[in-house]
Scaffold this active site. Structure first.
Site, mmCIF file in Angstrom:
data_model
loop_
_atom_site.group_PDB
_atom_site.id
_atom_site.type_symbol
_atom_site.label_atom_id
_atom_site.label_comp_id
_atom_site.label_asym_id
_atom_site.label_seq_id
_atom_site.Cartn_x
_atom_site.Cartn_y
_atom_site.Cartn_z
ATOM 1 C CD GLU A 153 -2.688 -1.477 2.429
ATOM 2 O OE1 GLU A 153 -2.609 -0.661 3.350
ATOM 3 O OE2 GLU A 153 -3.392 -2.503 2.488
ATOM 4 C CD GLU A 259 -4.552 -8.073 1.687
ATOM 5 O OE1 GLU A 259 -5.410 -7.373 2.251
ATOM 6 O OE2 GLU A 259 -3.330 -7.824 1.739
HETATM 7 O O1 9MR Z 1 -6.820 -8.587 8.516
HETATM 8 C C1 9MR Z 1 -5.769 -7.895 9.158
HETATM 9 C C2 9MR Z 1 -6.200 -7.494 10.564
HETATM 10 O O2 9MR Z 1 -6.372 -8.640 11.365
HETATM 11 C C3 9MR Z 1 -5.145 -6.584 11.180
HETATM 12 O O3 9MR Z 1 -5.619 -6.073 12.420
HETATM 13 C C4 9MR Z 1 -4.823 -5.421 10.251
HETATM 14 C C5 9MR Z 1 -3.684 -4.570 10.785
HETATM 15 O O4 9MR Z 1 -2.474 -5.282 10.846
HETATM 16 O O5 9MR Z 1 -4.439 -5.915 8.982
HETATM 17 C C6 9MR Z 1 -5.429 -6.664 8.344
HETATM 18 O O6 9MR Z 1 -4.977 -7.083 7.063
HETATM 19 C C7 9MR Z 1 -4.747 -6.045 6.133
HETATM 20 C C8 9MR Z 1 -3.570 -6.483 5.255
HETATM 21 O O7 9MR Z 1 -2.462 -6.763 6.056
HETATM 22 C C9 9MR Z 1 -3.245 -5.450 4.212
HETATM 23 N N1 9MR Z 1 -4.392 -5.092 3.438
HETATM 24 C C10 9MR Z 1 -5.574 -4.720 4.172
HETATM 25 C C11 9MR Z 1 -5.923 -5.801 5.192
HETATM 26 C C12 9MR Z 1 -7.194 -5.435 5.940
HETATM 27 O O8 9MR Z 1 -6.957 -4.297 6.726
#
Ligand code: 9MR
Length: 353
Positions: A153, A259
């Site tokens: 990102e 994802e």
């Molecule tokens: O699903 C993930 C959640 O459990 C965490 O709290 C969060 C922060 O680390 O990250 C979420 O996953 C993200 C991913 O790493 C990157 N793309 C967006 C995802 C959803 O926020």
């Protein structure tokens, strides 16, 4: 009396035989596809036998939803803790699955010590810290993961250019390219991905990512694929999706639907998943898989779901409502969306198009 019980037993036996005969053999996702199908997991859930069984049976690729992020691995400036990430690798090896590494660098969710000290580092100090971190992690997982999201990102939400993160502020326009080079130096074979959201929804974001790829390729900066996050709703545009796929494939890169989750409750009006919403979700899943499956073999990296069961999705908290966005319900029943995935693989239908 004996006569009666004989017929009763015979009847039961017939029911069992006919019942078994009617059951088609169970086809798991990993056997139905010629590309890896992945799921993001929290290794702590693997102690639940049923959860572990479904993850092992259905999927051929694993991503750590969180535990391979810097927040979990990076304990202090040059101290790293790999035990949770390693437990994912152990599970994957036992189930003949590949592991996708997520993520070496992300402006969000940094370890607290880094969050607290990052403003005080000069550019060179921060660059060296990040280089050493990236290379230590890539080396630790060399031969154990097939791929990494190098930077997650890095493009702004509006898609117009680099995100104004503390990394960009301190390290400048070229930091994503340098991070790719650091990762490549540490492991000549691991596949390197750039991963982002709204790649389909925001054409400007796709254009910025493609411009970055073109720039990397013109300078021999290593990049093997794009992770399209696919946090989407039922209004997802299949035409824009096809365009994004084609543009990535034109550049010779692998596509990771990295994802996947499909929201069904945008306004929070539903208190349970209706048959209508489940059907729409199923049909959208079918069309996504159909288009993905038609890519040339070498461009299909994997399709990864962002969680196993609806109730575990990050979206409940993020949107404030249940979204039922995944393949399995809370009690691990396959949802219509699961059938939709299999329907997208239907070769006959594909040929008709
Ligand atoms: O699903 C993930 C959640 O459990 C965490 O709290 C969060 C922060 O680390 O990250 C979420 O996953 C993200 C991913 O790493 C990157 N793309 C967006 C995802 C959803 O926020």
């Amino acid at each position: 009396m004996q006569f009666l019980s004989f017929f009763l037993s015979l009847g039961l036996l017939l029911i069992v035989i006919i019942g078994n005969g009617l059951d088609s053999p169970e086809l798991h996702l990993r056997e139905a596809t010629d590309f890896p199908v992945g799921v993001a997991i929290n290794p702590k859930r693997l102690v639940q036998a049923e959860y572990a069984q479904v993850v092992g049976q259905e999927f051929s690729s694993i991503t750590a939803e969180n535990v391979m992020k810097p927040q979990y691995i990076w304990a202090a400036e040059r101290e790293y803790g790999f035990s949770l990430g390693d437990s994912i690798v152990t599970f994957a090896n036992a189930h003949n699955q590949q592991v996708h590494g997520h993520t070496l660098a992300w402006h969000l969710m940094q370890p607290e010590w880094l969050e607290n000290s990052i403003a005080s580092y000069d550019s060179a100090t921060l660059e060296n810290l990040l280089r050493d971190y990236i290379q230590a992690v890539v080396k630790h997982y060399q031969g154990k993961v097939v791929s990494w999201d190098v930077v997650n990102e890095a493009i702004s939400s509006d898609g117009k250019g680099w995100r104004n993160s503390v990394y960009h502020q301190k390290l400048g326009d070229n930091y994503v390219a340098r991070f790719h080079q650091y990762a490549r130096e540490a492991d000549p074979d691991v596949l390197l991905f750039y991963n982002d959201y709204d790649v389909v929804a925001k054409p400007e974001k796709l254009a910025t990512i493609l411009a970055m790829v073109d720039n990397f390729q013109s300078r021999n900066i290593p990049i093997d694929g794009i992770g399209m996050q696919m946090h989407i709703g039922l209004d997802f545009s299949l035409d824009k999706f096809q365009y994004a796929l084609d543009e990535i494939v034109k550049r010779g890169l692998k596509v990771h639907l990295s994802e996947v989750d499909i929201r069904t409750n945008p306004d929070g009006e539903l208190s349970s998943l209706t048959a209508e919403a489940a059907q729409k979700q199923r049909e959208l899943m079918t069309e996504i898989v159909r288009r993905y499956n038609q890519l040339p073999q070498e461009n299909k990296f994997a399709v990864t779901f962002w969680g196993l069961r609806d109730n575990e999705s990050w979206l409940t908290k993020h949107t404030g409502h249940p979204q039922w966005p995944l393949l399995f319900s809370e009690n691990l029943d396959k949802k219509p969306m699961y059938q939709g995935f299999l329907e997208g693989l239907d070769v006959n239908q594909t040929k008709l198009e």
